[in-house]
Design a protein around this motif. Structure first.
Motif, PDB file in Angstrom:
ATOM      1  N   ARG A  40       1.094  -0.505   0.043  1.00  0.00           N
ATOM      2  CA  ARG A  40       0.232  -0.019  -0.336  1.00  0.00           C
ATOM      3  C   ARG A  40       1.291   1.084  -0.300  1.00  0.00           C
ATOM      4  O   ARG A  40       0.463   2.597   0.715  1.00  0.00           O
ATOM      5  CB  ARG A  40      -0.724   0.147   1.512  1.00  0.00           C
ATOM      6  N   SER A  97      -4.491   4.589   2.999  1.00  0.00           N
ATOM      7  CA  SER A  97      -4.561   2.907   3.841  1.00  0.00           C
ATOM      8  C   SER A  97      -5.599   3.281   5.167  1.00  0.00           C
ATOM      9  O   SER A  97      -6.654   2.828   5.456  1.00  0.00           O
ATOM     10  CB  SER A  97      -4.057   2.820   4.407  1.00  0.00           C
ATOM     11  N   SER A 100      -9.613   3.916   3.209  1.00  0.00           N
ATOM     12  CA  SER A 100      -9.987   2.612   2.772  1.00  0.00           C
ATOM     13  C   SER A 100      -9.979   1.693   3.666  1.00  0.00           C
ATOM     14  O   SER A 100     -11.612   1.370   3.481  1.00  0.00           O
ATOM     15  CB  SER A 100      -8.247   2.366   2.179  1.00  0.00           C
ATOM     16  N   TYR A 101      -9.195   1.811   4.529  1.00  0.00           N
ATOM     17  CA  TYR A 101     -10.390   0.710   6.279  1.00  0.00           C
ATOM     18  C   TYR A 101     -11.217   0.643   6.521  1.00  0.00           C
ATOM     19  O   TYR A 101     -12.048  -0.002   6.960  1.00  0.00           O
ATOM     20  CB  TYR A 101      -8.976  -0.122   6.491  1.00  0.00           C
ATOM     21  N   TRP A 104     -14.108   0.855   3.431  1.00  0.00           N
ATOM     22  CA  TRP A 104     -14.635  -0.441   2.659  1.00  0.00           C
ATOM     23  C   TRP A 104     -13.862  -1.359   3.570  1.00  0.00           C
ATOM     24  O   TRP A 104     -14.361  -2.115   2.137  1.00  0.00           O
ATOM     25  CB  TRP A 104     -13.645   0.343   1.518  1.00  0.00           C
ATOM     26  N   GLY A 105     -12.927  -1.381   4.232  1.00  0.00           N
ATOM     27  CA  GLY A 105     -12.400  -2.415   5.103  1.00  0.00           C
ATOM     28  C   GLY A 105     -11.789  -3.016   3.717  1.00  0.00           C
ATOM     29  O   GLY A 105     -11.620  -4.471   3.903  1.00  0.00           O
ATOM     30  N   SER A 106     -10.756  -2.907   3.248  1.00  0.00           N
ATOM     31  CA  SER A 106     -10.056  -3.285   2.171  1.00  0.00           C
ATOM     32  C   SER A 106      -8.734  -1.904   1.543  1.00  0.00           C
ATOM     33  O   SER A 106      -8.857  -0.781   2.015  1.00  0.00           O
ATOM     34  CB  SER A 106     -10.566  -3.395   0.933  1.00  0.00           C
ATOM     35  N   LEU A 107      -7.675  -2.423   1.446  1.00  0.00           N
ATOM     36  CA  LEU A 107      -6.661  -1.705   0.752  1.00  0.00           C
ATOM     37  C   LEU A 107      -6.902  -0.242  -0.500  1.00  0.00           C
ATOM     38  O   LEU A 107      -8.486  -0.722  -0.993  1.00  0.00           O
ATOM     39  CB  LEU A 107      -6.069  -2.793  -0.044  1.00  0.00           C
ATOM     40  N   ASP A 109      -7.747   1.977  -3.535  1.00  0.00           N
ATOM     41  CA  ASP A 109      -7.767   1.777  -4.739  1.00  0.00           C
ATOM     42  C   ASP A 109      -6.606   2.653  -5.737  1.00  0.00           C
ATOM     43  O   ASP A 109      -6.128   3.442  -5.371  1.00  0.00           O
ATOM     44  CB  ASP A 109      -9.127   2.259  -5.382  1.00  0.00           C
ATOM     45  N   LYS A 139     -19.195  -0.980  -2.057  1.00  0.00           N
ATOM     46  CA  LYS A 139     -18.494  -1.532  -0.833  1.00  0.00           C
ATOM     47  C   LYS A 139     -18.902  -0.654   0.978  1.00  0.00           C
ATOM     48  O   LYS A 139     -18.367  -1.802   1.622  1.00  0.00           O
ATOM     49  CB  LYS A 139     -16.708  -1.301  -1.095  1.00  0.00           C
ATOM     50  N   HIS A 143     -19.423  -2.400   3.571  1.00  0.00           N
ATOM     51  CA  HIS A 143     -18.532  -2.519   5.364  1.00  0.00           C
ATOM     52  C   HIS A 143     -19.308  -1.836   6.370  1.00  0.00           C
ATOM     53  O   HIS A 143     -19.064  -2.172   7.686  1.00  0.00           O
ATOM     54  CB  HIS A 143     -17.141  -1.637   4.957  1.00  0.00           C
TER      55      HIS A 143
END
Length: 275
Positions: A40, A97, A100-101, A104-107, A109, A139, A143
């Protein structure tokens, strides 16, 4: 380490190693694309040297690529989200990060990563713009629903083990309707611009289909889950079947579990073990 090994051994590496050559240039391409996405952030010069050496250690390009995959996915730089910062503030990539987390709970974009690379995550206006973009994506709804289930300790009703001789109404279809009610209600409160935080507890509406409407004794529900007026008896998480089912026993209700739920999950009071 074992999980990373399984992935490294079985993944199709053609999209990771696009040049398919055992050269330092090919290693650099993998590090610029795959490794930077895994971490990331761009790699440091020391990291690039170490991972290039590891790639070249493989007997061929494919082996070197699989070495890299296993090493990268075992690294703390992948497994943990960095908040070390610089000068008392998060770096641009750490901010990307965080956003996004959180939403979205994810890495991150490519849009967030590009904003970090161009130092476009430093002003309130830039942050608001990114948050609005993230929140408009599907997303975010998934999330935030997951977050609400964790916060409220609400398990999917479809997975709950209940004594059906005592609860014969709890059919598979009704379980699905109860889960849909929770998810759609949370999404409505979190994403409806007219909603207030108090609606989580005091809403006079819910999301139900015919089966759940009959179970609750409310009218106006159709074959698919939809927003219906719940009147004074229903509305809000404290009246929701999924919440009650999660804080109960296998074969009976549990005022103690539900009281503990209110004290700990809603009032943030940590209760000691019983004497």
């Amino acid at each position: 380490w074992d999980a990373a090994g399984v992935l490294a051994d079985t993944v199709n590496i053609s999209s990771i190693n696009t040049c398919n050559q055992k050269t330092t240039a090919c290693a650099g391409t993998i590090l610029d694309n795959f490794a930077a996405r895994v971490f990331r952030r761009p790699l440091t010069s020391v990291e690039r040297t170490d991972y290039t050496d590891l790639f070249m250690y493989g007997k061929d390009a494919a082996t070197g690529t699989r070495y890299l995959i296993r090493a990268l996915l075992s690294s703390p730089n992948f497994l943990y989200r960095s908040e070390i910062g610089s000068g008392g503030k998060l770096t641009a990539y750490e901010t990307a990060s965080l956003l996004s987390y959180t939403f979205w709970g994810s890495l991150p974009d490519s849009t967030l990563t590009s904003a970090a690379a161009n130092n476009q995550l430093s002003t309130p206006a830039q942050l608001r713009s990114q948050v609005s973009r993230l929140m408009s994506d599907a997303k975010a709804k998934r999330h935030m629903t997951h977050f609400a289930r964790q916060w409220l300790g609400t398990m999917p009703v479809v997975d709950l083990n209940k004594d059906l001789t005592i609860f014969p109404q709890l059919t598979s279809a009704l379980r699905v309707a109860m889960d849909s009610e929770f998810d759609l209600f949370i999404q409505d409160v979190f994403f409806n611009s007219n909603a207030k935080f108090a609606d989580i507890y005091l809403a006079n509406y819910t999301y139900a289909n015919t089966a759940l409407g009959q179970f609750y004794g409310i009218t106006g529900a159709g074959s698919n889950p939809g927003k219906v007026n719940a009147g004074a008896q229903r509305g809000g998480i404290l009246d929701m079947a999924a919440v009650h089912a999660s804080h109960a026993q296998f074969n009976q209700t549990s005022p103690i579990k539900r009281g503990k739920f209110v004290r700990e999950r809603l009032l943030c009071q940590e209760l000691p073990p019983p004497p």
